[in-house]
Design an enzyme around this catalytic site. Structure first.
Site, PDB file in Angstrom:
ATOM      1  N   ASP A  29       0.859  -1.183   0.000  1.00 45.60           N
ATOM      2  CA  ASP A  29       0.000   0.000   0.000  1.00 45.60           C
ATOM      3  C   ASP A  29       0.895   1.233   0.000  1.00 45.60           C
ATOM      4  OD1 ASP A  29      -1.775   2.179   0.941  1.00 45.60           O
ATOM      5  OD2 ASP A  29      -3.206   0.563   1.268  1.00 45.60           O
ATOM      6  N   GLN A  44     -14.547   2.365   1.514  1.00 39.89           N
ATOM      7  CA  GLN A  44     -13.851   1.916   0.294  1.00 39.89           C
ATOM      8  C   GLN A  44     -13.560   3.102  -0.615  1.00 39.89           C
ATOM      9  OE1 GLN A  44     -15.959  -1.023  -2.103  1.00 39.89           O
ATOM     10  NE2 GLN A  44     -14.126  -1.488  -3.301  1.00 39.89           N
ATOM     11  N   HIS A  77     -10.058  -5.839  -2.572  1.00 39.22           N
ATOM     12  CA  HIS A  77      -8.727  -6.000  -1.972  1.00 39.22           C
ATOM     13  C   HIS A  77      -8.866  -6.150  -0.459  1.00 39.22           C
ATOM     14  CE1 HIS A  77      -9.675  -1.701  -2.137  1.00 39.22           C
ATOM     15  NE2 HIS A  77      -9.032  -1.605  -0.987  1.00 39.22           N
ATOM     16  N   PHE A  78      -7.865  -6.841   0.097  1.00 39.08           N
ATOM     17  CA  PHE A  78      -7.773  -7.046   1.542  1.00 39.08           C
ATOM     18  C   PHE A  78      -6.534  -6.316   2.033  1.00 39.08           C
ATOM     19  CE2 PHE A  78     -10.121 -10.584  -0.148  1.00 39.08           C
ATOM     20  CZ  PHE A  78     -11.100 -10.853   0.794  1.00 39.08           C
ATOM     21  N   HIS A  79      -6.683  -5.534   3.103  1.00 35.68           N
ATOM     22  CA  HIS A  79      -5.541  -4.889   3.751  1.00 35.68           C
ATOM     23  C   HIS A  79      -4.945  -5.871   4.761  1.00 35.68           C
ATOM     24  CE1 HIS A  79      -6.642  -0.662   2.567  1.00 35.68           C
ATOM     25  NE2 HIS A  79      -7.823  -1.234   2.436  1.00 35.68           N
TER      26      HIS A  79
END
Ligand code: AMP
Length: 143
Positions: free
Chosen positions: A37, A100, A106-108
């Site tokens: 990220d 969002q 997506h997954f953090h």
């Protein structure tokens, strides 16, 4: 109840998946990629994405989710080791009301340390050299 918006393949993660813009990748398989990220909430903040287009979890194919969560687990164990974390925070937002901002599922995956607060979501851009160095360590841990 309003119907969900359609998937827009001009979103920034679709462009990363097509190789049109760069990312600091840590993992890739047939169905999934993971990269740093750019505005990390803690050092080692990784995003895991299914390659299949879906706006978020709500419209995703269950088989896609099944595979993605196994990659989330792998990446979570890797960042926990690399950053010597006490825990790992997994987050996933669906629609603007839930926070969002990029509309490709997506997954953090965020390493956490006791007593250390998370930085804000979509906060400050990290230096590219720091992201590259962290990506290198995570790639090495993932083998
Ligand atoms: P979300 O609110 O779950 O949609 O979060 C989107 C995330 O993508 C945020 O944490 C941003 O910092 C991150 N982000 C935005 N643009 C990029 C990019 N080009 N490369 C990597 N991460 C990004």
């Amino acid at each position: 109840m309003t119907s969900p918006a359609a998937y827009d393949d001009n979103n920034i993660f679709a462009k990363i998946l097509r190789g049109e813009i760069p990312s600091h990748r840590v993992y890739e398989d047939e169905h999934t990629i993971a990269f740093m990220d750019v505005m990390p909430q803690a050092p080692g903040h990784v995003l895991v994405l299914p390659k299949a287009p879906s706006r978020n979890l709500l419209d995703a194919d269950p088989a896609t989710l099944t595979h993605a969560i196994t990659v989330v687990q792998k990446v979570a164990n890797a960042v926990k080791d690399v950053f010597d974390a006490d825990g790992v925070f997994i987050a996933q937002f669906n629609e603007p009301a839930a926070g969002q901002t990029v509309f490709h599922l997506h997954f953090h995956v965020i390493p956490r340390h006791e007593g250390v607060a998370l930085k804000p979501h979509s906060g400050k851009m990290e230096d590219g050299a720091v992201l590259a160095a962290n990506a290198e360590k995570i790639r090495a841990a993932l083998g």
